[in-house]
Design a protein around this motif. Structure first.
Motif, PDB file in Angstrom:
ATOM      1  N   GLY A  46       0.801  -1.223   0.000  1.00  0.00           N
ATOM      2  CA  GLY A  46       0.000   0.000   0.000  1.00  0.00           C
ATOM      3  C   GLY A  46       0.830   1.267   0.000  1.00  0.00           C
ATOM      4  N   ALA A  47       2.091   1.166   0.408  1.00  0.00           N
ATOM      5  CA  ALA A  47       2.956   2.342   0.496  1.00  0.00           C
ATOM      6  C   ALA A  47       3.182   2.991  -0.861  1.00  0.00           C
ATOM      7  N   LYS A  48       3.003   2.203  -1.920  1.00  0.00           N
ATOM      8  CA  LYS A  48       3.168   2.734  -3.277  1.00  0.00           C
ATOM      9  C   LYS A  48       2.269   3.950  -3.518  1.00  0.00           C
ATOM     10  N   PHE A  51       3.532   7.635  -2.965  1.00  0.00           N
ATOM     11  CA  PHE A  51       4.492   8.310  -3.827  1.00  0.00           C
ATOM     12  C   PHE A  51       3.789   8.754  -5.103  1.00  0.00           C
ATOM     13  N   PRO A  52       3.557  10.073  -5.220  1.00  0.00           N
ATOM     14  CA  PRO A  52       2.790  10.587  -6.351  1.00  0.00           C
ATOM     15  C   PRO A  52       3.326  10.100  -7.695  1.00  0.00           C
ATOM     16  N   PHE A  53       4.644  10.064  -7.802  1.00  0.00           N
ATOM     17  CA  PHE A  53       5.240   9.692  -9.092  1.00  0.00           C
ATOM     18  C   PHE A  53       5.046   8.207  -9.401  1.00  0.00           C
ATOM     19  N   THR A  70      16.229   9.232  -5.706  1.00  0.00           N
ATOM     20  CA  THR A  70      16.456  10.372  -4.815  1.00  0.00           C
ATOM     21  C   THR A  70      16.023  10.045  -3.393  1.00  0.00           C
ATOM     22  N   HIS A  71      14.838   9.495  -3.226  1.00  0.00           N
ATOM     23  CA  HIS A  71      14.379   9.207  -1.871  1.00  0.00           C
ATOM     24  C   HIS A  71      15.244   8.153  -1.197  1.00  0.00           C
ATOM     25  N   ALA A  72      15.550   7.108  -1.928  1.00  0.00           N
ATOM     26  CA  ALA A  72      16.346   6.027  -1.347  1.00  0.00           C
ATOM     27  C   ALA A  72      17.716   6.545  -0.902  1.00  0.00           C
ATOM     28  N   VAL A  73      18.340   7.317  -1.767  1.00  0.00           N
ATOM     29  CA  VAL A  73      19.676   7.820  -1.429  1.00  0.00           C
ATOM     30  C   VAL A  73      19.594   8.799  -0.256  1.00  0.00           C
ATOM     31  N   SER A  74      18.528   9.614  -0.211  1.00  0.00           N
ATOM     32  CA  SER A  74      18.348  10.516   0.934  1.00  0.00           C
ATOM     33  C   SER A  74      18.321   9.742   2.243  1.00  0.00           C
ATOM     34  N   VAL A  75      17.591   8.638   2.259  1.00  0.00           N
ATOM     35  CA  VAL A  75      17.489   7.879   3.502  1.00  0.00           C
ATOM     36  C   VAL A  75      18.862   7.334   3.898  1.00  0.00           C
ATOM     37  N   VAL A  77      21.908   8.477   2.964  1.00  0.00           N
ATOM     38  CA  VAL A  77      22.857   9.552   3.294  1.00  0.00           C
ATOM     39  C   VAL A  77      22.507  10.185   4.636  1.00  0.00           C
ATOM     40  N   MET A  78      21.222  10.392   4.880  1.00  0.00           N
ATOM     41  CA  MET A  78      20.839  11.012   6.146  1.00  0.00           C
ATOM     42  C   MET A  78      21.094  10.070   7.321  1.00  0.00           C
ATOM     43  N   ALA A  79      20.980   8.778   7.105  1.00  0.00           N
ATOM     44  CA  ALA A  79      21.324   7.827   8.176  1.00  0.00           C
ATOM     45  C   ALA A  79      22.827   7.883   8.465  1.00  0.00           C
ATOM     46  N   LYS A 100      12.171  20.759   9.355  1.00  0.00           N
ATOM     47  CA  LYS A 100      10.819  21.322   9.215  1.00  0.00           C
ATOM     48  C   LYS A 100      10.192  20.879   7.904  1.00  0.00           C
ATOM     49  N   ARG A 101      11.007  20.969   6.853  1.00  0.00           N
ATOM     50  CA  ARG A 101      10.533  20.579   5.525  1.00  0.00           C
ATOM     51  C   ARG A 101      10.196  19.086   5.506  1.00  0.00           C
ATOM     52  N   LEU A 102      11.068  18.289   6.108  1.00  0.00           N
ATOM     53  CA  LEU A 102      10.840  16.839   6.143  1.00  0.00           C
ATOM     54  C   LEU A 102       9.549  16.506   6.884  1.00  0.00           C
ATOM     55  N   GLY A 103       9.329  17.211   7.997  1.00  0.00           N
ATOM     56  CA  GLY A 103       8.102  16.987   8.753  1.00  0.00           C
ATOM     57  C   GLY A 103       6.885  17.291   7.898  1.00  0.00           C
ATOM     58  N   ALA A 104       6.916  18.444   7.265  1.00  0.00           N
ATOM     59  CA  ALA A 104       5.776  18.870   6.457  1.00  0.00           C
ATOM     60  C   ALA A 104       5.544  17.935   5.274  1.00  0.00           C
ATOM     61  N   SER A 105       6.601  17.571   4.569  1.00  0.00           N
ATOM     62  CA  SER A 105       6.394  16.768   3.352  1.00  0.00           C
ATOM     63  C   SER A 105       5.906  15.355   3.688  1.00  0.00           C
ATOM     64  N   HIS A 106       6.338  14.821   4.818  1.00  0.00           N
ATOM     65  CA  HIS A 106       5.881  13.467   5.167  1.00  0.00           C
ATOM     66  C   HIS A 106       4.453  13.458   5.710  1.00  0.00           C
ATOM     67  N   ALA A 146      21.348   4.557  14.162  1.00  0.00           N
ATOM     68  CA  ALA A 146      21.428   5.777  13.348  1.00  0.00           C
ATOM     69  C   ALA A 146      20.068   6.075  12.715  1.00  0.00           C
ATOM     70  N   TYR A 147      19.419   5.043  12.204  1.00  0.00           N
ATOM     71  CA  TYR A 147      18.107   5.238  11.570  1.00  0.00           C
ATOM     72  C   TYR A 147      17.044   5.618  12.596  1.00  0.00           C
ATOM     73  N   ASP A 148      17.020   4.906  13.717  1.00  0.00           N
ATOM     74  CA  ASP A 148      15.988   5.163  14.734  1.00  0.00           C
ATOM     75  C   ASP A 148      16.023   6.602  15.227  1.00  0.00           C
TER      76      ASP A 148
HETATM   77  C1  HEM Z   1       9.897  12.736   0.660  1.00  0.00           C
HETATM   78  C2  HEM Z   1      13.728  11.571   3.399  1.00  0.00           C
HETATM   79  C3  HEM Z   1      11.053   8.115   5.555  1.00  0.00           C
HETATM   80  C4  HEM Z   1       7.760   8.588   2.055  1.00  0.00           C
HETATM   81  C5  HEM Z   1      11.159  12.746   1.234  1.00  0.00           C
HETATM   82  C6  HEM Z   1      12.200  13.705   0.937  1.00  0.00           C
HETATM   83  C7  HEM Z   1      13.275  13.372   1.709  1.00  0.00           C
HETATM   84  C8  HEM Z   1      12.919  12.214   2.493  1.00  0.00           C
HETATM   85  C9  HEM Z   1      14.631  14.081   1.769  1.00  0.00           C
HETATM   86  C10 HEM Z   1      12.099  14.861  -0.085  1.00  0.00           C
HETATM   87  C11 HEM Z   1      11.193  15.948   0.418  1.00  0.00           C
HETATM   88  C12 HEM Z   1      11.802  16.753   1.537  1.00  0.00           C
HETATM   89  O1  HEM Z   1      13.024  17.004   1.519  1.00  0.00           O
HETATM   90  O2  HEM Z   1      11.069  17.128   2.446  1.00  0.00           O
HETATM   91  C13 HEM Z   1      13.314  10.556   4.268  1.00  0.00           C
HETATM   92  C14 HEM Z   1      14.099  10.022   5.364  1.00  0.00           C
HETATM   93  C15 HEM Z   1      13.335   9.049   5.970  1.00  0.00           C
HETATM   94  C16 HEM Z   1      12.085   8.976   5.242  1.00  0.00           C
HETATM   95  C17 HEM Z   1      15.506  10.472   5.722  1.00  0.00           C
HETATM   96  C18 HEM Z   1      13.620   8.151   7.144  1.00  0.00           C
HETATM   97  C19 HEM Z   1      14.544   8.352   8.061  1.00  0.00           C
HETATM   98  C20 HEM Z   1       9.928   7.919   4.782  1.00  0.00           C
HETATM   99  C21 HEM Z   1       8.917   6.919   5.022  1.00  0.00           C
HETATM  100  C22 HEM Z   1       8.016   7.018   4.014  1.00  0.00           C
HETATM  101  C23 HEM Z   1       8.431   8.121   3.163  1.00  0.00           C
HETATM  102  C24 HEM Z   1       8.895   5.970   6.207  1.00  0.00           C
HETATM  103  C25 HEM Z   1       6.816   6.151   3.772  1.00  0.00           C
HETATM  104  C26 HEM Z   1       6.925   4.958   3.228  1.00  0.00           C
HETATM  105  C27 HEM Z   1       8.019   9.780   1.415  1.00  0.00           C
HETATM  106  C28 HEM Z   1       7.156  10.355   0.388  1.00  0.00           C
HETATM  107  C29 HEM Z   1       7.758  11.555  -0.006  1.00  0.00           C
HETATM  108  C30 HEM Z   1       8.981  11.697   0.774  1.00  0.00           C
HETATM  109  C31 HEM Z   1       5.862   9.736  -0.135  1.00  0.00           C
HETATM  110  C32 HEM Z   1       7.247  12.528  -1.070  1.00  0.00           C
HETATM  111  C33 HEM Z   1       7.762  12.061  -2.410  1.00  0.00           C
HETATM  112  C34 HEM Z   1       7.336  12.973  -3.551  1.00  0.00           C
HETATM  113  O3  HEM Z   1       6.292  13.589  -3.455  1.00  0.00           O
HETATM  114  O4  HEM Z   1       8.085  13.033  -4.525  1.00  0.00           O
HETATM  115  N1  HEM Z   1      11.613  11.869   2.170  1.00  0.00           N
HETATM  116  N2  HEM Z   1      12.108   9.905   4.230  1.00  0.00           N
HETATM  117  N3  HEM Z   1       9.600   8.631   3.661  1.00  0.00           N
HETATM  118  N4  HEM Z   1       9.100  10.609   1.615  1.00  0.00           N
HETATM  119 FE1  HEM Z   1      10.594  10.242   2.912  1.00  0.00          FE
END
Ligand code: HEM
Length: 162
Positions: A46-48, A51-53, A70-75, A77-79, A100-106, A146-148
């Protein structure tokens, strides 16, 4: 955290375990990112939808989405950054603006606490499979910590943004 797990002191060794694995993996980050995502959707199909894209992609193959990497590498690198901060200060301080941005976007994407567990499992599985010769309980524990800590910081910010 796992039941009965004691808080590990995060030191040079733990940081080195995280960074060593990442250094071995990052050259292959495109295929790593794909595996990481496939694992997330295996655990939580369901997590799919979050992700809008991907939601709008129809049957296009996952690997054709640049944003996925991008998302995978962010996770990853940030870890890694989280590990370095834990070693230095015992705490994770993502830049306040970034957090703040991360909070809002998630919050906007509809991410819930349980999803962070899914992503954690997928992350650990991906690393284990990418560097099987390096993988030890100590390395696992270091990545987990690190992740927790990073996830806790994001979740905290999500509460404020909600
Ligand atoms: C967006 C990092 C966990 C789903 C993003 C962005 C970053 C990021 C950097 C780009 C937007 C922004 O910078 O605010 C991370 C990190 C995570 C994490 C470091 C964990 C430590 C998760 C989890 C989910 C998730 C658990 C859910 C399965 C999404 C979605 C977006 C997003 C759906 C928006 C994608 C888009 O609209 O293109 N995340 N994320 N993330 N993340 Fe995460």
């Amino acid at each position: 955290a796992e039941k009965g797990a004691t808080a590990t002191v995060f030191g040079e060794e733990q940081e080195a375990l995280v960074l060593t694995a990442w250094n071995a993996m990052k050259g292959d980050s495109a295929s790593l990112a794909l595996k990481f995502f496939l694992r997330i959707f295996e655990i939580a199909p369901g997590a799919k939808q979050m992700f809008p894209f991907l939601r709008d992609a129809g049957d296009a193959p996952l690997e054709s989405h640049p944003k996925l990497k991008t998302h995978a590498v962010s996770v990853f690198v940030m870890a890694c950054e989280s590990a370095t901060q834990l070693r230095n200060t015992g705490d994770v301080k993502v830049r306040e603006a970034a957090l703040k941005r991360l909070g809002a976007s998630h919050v906007k994407a509809g991410v819930e606490d349980a999803h962070f567990e899914v992503v954690k499992t997928a992350l650990l599985d991906t690393i284990r499979d990418a560097v099987p010769d390096m993988w030890t309980p100590e390395m696992k524990a270091a990545w987990e910590e690190a992740y927790d800590q990073l996830a806790a910081a994001i979740k905290e910010e999500m509460k404020k943004a909600a």
